[in-house]
Write a protein that holds these residues in place. Structure first.
Motif, PDB file in Angstrom:
ATOM      1  N   SER A  22       8.003 -19.085 -23.664  1.00 45.65           N
ATOM      2  CA  SER A  22       8.667 -19.352 -24.949  1.00 45.65           C
ATOM      3  C   SER A  22       7.777 -20.151 -25.908  1.00 45.65           C
ATOM      4  CB  SER A  22       9.985 -20.098 -24.724  1.00 45.65           C
ATOM      5  OG  SER A  22       9.739 -21.358 -24.107  1.00 45.65           O
ATOM      6  N   ALA A  23       6.730 -20.787 -25.413  1.00 48.56           N
ATOM      7  CA  ALA A  23       5.832 -21.582 -26.260  1.00 48.56           C
ATOM      8  C   ALA A  23       4.697 -20.756 -26.861  1.00 48.56           C
ATOM      9  CB  ALA A  23       5.240 -22.732 -25.452  1.00 48.56           C
ATOM     10  N   VAL A  24       4.508 -19.536 -26.376  1.00 54.46           N
ATOM     11  CA  VAL A  24       3.364 -18.716 -26.786  1.00 54.46           C
ATOM     12  C   VAL A  24       3.410 -18.379 -28.273  1.00 54.46           C
ATOM     13  CG1 VAL A  24       2.137 -16.528 -26.456  1.00 54.46           C
ATOM     14  CG2 VAL A  24       3.041 -17.766 -24.476  1.00 54.46           C
ATOM     15  N   LYS A  25       4.529 -17.876 -28.737  1.00 52.03           N
ATOM     16  CA  LYS A  25       4.634 -17.444 -30.140  1.00 52.03           C
ATOM     17  C   LYS A  25       4.304 -18.587 -31.097  1.00 52.03           C
ATOM     18  CE  LYS A  25       7.775 -15.186 -33.374  1.00 52.03           C
ATOM     19  NZ  LYS A  25       9.104 -14.598 -33.559  1.00 52.03           N
ATOM     20  N   PHE A  26       4.858 -19.755 -30.851  1.00 49.33           N
ATOM     21  CA  PHE A  26       4.603 -20.908 -31.704  1.00 49.33           C
ATOM     22  C   PHE A  26       3.132 -21.328 -31.643  1.00 49.33           C
ATOM     23  CE2 PHE A  26       4.185 -25.495 -32.264  1.00 49.33           C
ATOM     24  CZ  PHE A  26       4.638 -25.627 -33.563  1.00 49.33           C
ATOM     25  N   ALA A  27       2.558 -21.340 -30.443  1.00 47.33           N
ATOM     26  CA  ALA A  27       1.159 -21.746 -30.278  1.00 47.33           C
ATOM     27  C   ALA A  27       0.218 -20.796 -31.002  1.00 47.33           C
ATOM     28  CB  ALA A  27       0.801 -21.812 -28.798  1.00 47.33           C
ATOM     29  N   VAL A  28       0.464 -19.498 -30.889  1.00 48.12           N
ATOM     30  CA  VAL A  28      -0.365 -18.507 -31.574  1.00 48.12           C
ATOM     31  C   VAL A  28      -0.229 -18.676 -33.086  1.00 48.12           C
ATOM     32  CG1 VAL A  28      -0.666 -16.030 -32.029  1.00 48.12           C
ATOM     33  CG2 VAL A  28      -0.374 -16.846 -29.679  1.00 48.12           C
ATOM     34  N   LYS A  29       1.012 -18.806 -33.560  1.00 49.44           N
ATOM     35  CA  LYS A  29       1.259 -18.957 -34.997  1.00 49.44           C
ATOM     36  C   LYS A  29       0.580 -20.213 -35.544  1.00 49.44           C
ATOM     37  CE  LYS A  29       5.035 -19.187 -38.329  1.00 49.44           C
ATOM     38  NZ  LYS A  29       6.487 -19.164 -38.524  1.00 49.44           N
ATOM     39  N   GLU A  30       0.718 -21.329 -34.851  1.00 50.10           N
ATOM     40  CA  GLU A  30       0.133 -22.589 -35.300  1.00 50.10           C
ATOM     41  C   GLU A  30      -1.404 -22.524 -35.307  1.00 50.10           C
ATOM     42  OE1 GLU A  30       0.045 -26.519 -32.973  1.00 50.10           O
ATOM     43  OE2 GLU A  30       1.805 -26.691 -34.276  1.00 50.10           O
ATOM     44  N   THR A  31      -1.978 -21.935 -34.283  1.00 56.47           N
ATOM     45  CA  THR A  31      -3.439 -21.810 -34.210  1.00 56.47           C
ATOM     46  C   THR A  31      -3.960 -20.907 -35.318  1.00 56.47           C
ATOM     47  OG1 THR A  31      -3.310 -22.090 -31.803  1.00 56.47           O
ATOM     48  CG2 THR A  31      -5.387 -21.270 -32.695  1.00 56.47           C
ATOM     49  N   LEU A  32      -3.301 -19.783 -35.538  1.00 53.25           N
ATOM     50  CA  LEU A  32      -3.718 -18.867 -36.603  1.00 53.25           C
ATOM     51  C   LEU A  32      -3.568 -19.498 -37.981  1.00 53.25           C
ATOM     52  CD1 LEU A  32      -2.327 -15.439 -35.342  1.00 53.25           C
ATOM     53  CD2 LEU A  32      -4.707 -16.228 -35.353  1.00 53.25           C
ATOM     54  N   GLN A  33      -2.517 -20.282 -38.161  1.00 52.02           N
ATOM     55  CA  GLN A  33      -2.323 -20.972 -39.435  1.00 52.02           C
ATOM     56  C   GLN A  33      -3.482 -21.924 -39.694  1.00 52.02           C
ATOM     57  OE1 GLN A  33       0.304 -20.379 -41.671  1.00 52.02           O
ATOM     58  NE2 GLN A  33      -1.121 -21.473 -42.980  1.00 52.02           N
ATOM     59  N   TYR A  34      -3.902 -22.642 -38.681  1.00 55.13           N
ATOM     60  CA  TYR A  34      -5.035 -23.554 -38.834  1.00 55.13           C
ATOM     61  C   TYR A  34      -6.305 -22.774 -39.171  1.00 55.13           C
ATOM     62  CZ  TYR A  34      -8.344 -27.288 -38.024  1.00 55.13           C
ATOM     63  OH  TYR A  34      -9.335 -28.213 -38.191  1.00 55.13           O
ATOM     64  N   ILE A  35      -6.525 -21.665 -38.475  1.00 60.34           N
ATOM     65  CA  ILE A  35      -7.711 -20.841 -38.731  1.00 60.34           C
ATOM     66  C   ILE A  35      -7.691 -20.337 -40.171  1.00 60.34           C
ATOM     67  CG2 ILE A  35      -8.841 -18.654 -38.137  1.00 60.34           C
ATOM     68  CD1 ILE A  35      -8.016 -19.240 -35.186  1.00 60.34           C
ATOM     69  N   GLN A  36      -6.542 -19.871 -40.637  1.00 58.81           N
ATOM     70  CA  GLN A  36      -6.426 -19.377 -42.020  1.00 58.81           C
ATOM     71  C   GLN A  36      -6.684 -20.486 -43.034  1.00 58.81           C
ATOM     72  OE1 GLN A  36      -2.459 -17.373 -41.605  1.00 58.81           O
ATOM     73  NE2 GLN A  36      -3.459 -15.905 -42.971  1.00 58.81           N
ATOM     74  N   LYS A  50      -4.995 -12.806 -33.289  1.00 60.87           N
ATOM     75  CA  LYS A  50      -3.628 -12.925 -32.767  1.00 60.87           C
ATOM     76  C   LYS A  50      -3.525 -12.262 -31.397  1.00 60.87           C
ATOM     77  CE  LYS A  50       1.187 -12.023 -33.993  1.00 60.87           C
ATOM     78  NZ  LYS A  50       2.091 -11.518 -35.032  1.00 60.87           N
ATOM     79  N   VAL A  51      -4.092 -11.094 -31.258  1.00 56.97           N
ATOM     80  CA  VAL A  51      -4.078 -10.387 -29.970  1.00 56.97           C
ATOM     81  C   VAL A  51      -4.833 -11.198 -28.918  1.00 56.97           C
ATOM     82  CG1 VAL A  51      -4.867  -8.311 -28.752  1.00 56.97           C
ATOM     83  CG2 VAL A  51      -3.821  -8.104 -31.016  1.00 56.97           C
TER      84      VAL A  51
END
Length: 152
Positions: A22-36, A50-51
């Motif tokens: 359940s933590a994966v989606k949030f972790a991916v989103k947060e990491t990608l947001q930082y990268i962007q 993301k993949v």
């Protein structure tokens, strides 16, 4: 090489998440947001990241930590002045023999024949195709991928 890489790094993102799907989606989103926020990145590269993140984090939870929610997964993204991001994902597991998934281990897998690749390990093949380099620590419980994110 390690010292040169440290000198080349200019921004670092770090996170620790519980070993829960359940933590994966949030972790991916947060990491990608930082990268962007740190880099001008096109949609195609963002999708590939993301993949990569999704696959590596799920592998850490599933295979590394055996779904043990008392364990955690460390995520780190380091940006280089040369337009690369290095992502590391580390679990608290015993590690595994990553040599069995190396493309140079005797059997060559063509990405066009991905359906023929064993179900377990297919994600690493996909990640390998989406990044510029992939390596593991000696123990086998941390993976490091390097991907070009800006055109220079």
């Amino acid at each position: 090489m390690g010292e040169d890489r440290k000198l080349d790094t200019y921004k670092v993102y770090k996170a620790i998440i519980p070993s829960e799907i359940s933590a994966v989606k949030f972790a991916v989103k947060e990491t990608l947001q930082y990268i962007q926020n740190c880099s001008c990145i096109d949609e195609s590269t963002l999708f590939e990241l993301k993949v990569i993140l999704n696959e590596l984090i799920i592998n850490a939870i599933k295979h590394g930590n055996s779904y043990d929610s008392s364990k955690s997964v460390k995520i780190c993204a380091e940006f280089s002045a040369k337009g690369y991001v290095t992502i590391s994902v580390e679990d608290e597991g015993e590690g595994y023999d990553f040599n069995c998934y190396k493309a140079d281990s005797g059997e060559i897998y063509n990405v066009n024949e991905i359906c023929e690749f064993p179900e377990c390990g297919r994600g690493i093949l996909i990640v390998r195709e989406l990044c510029n380099s992939l390596r593991y620590n000696e123990k086998g419980n941390a993976v490091y991928v390097r991907k070009k994110i800006t055109g220079d």
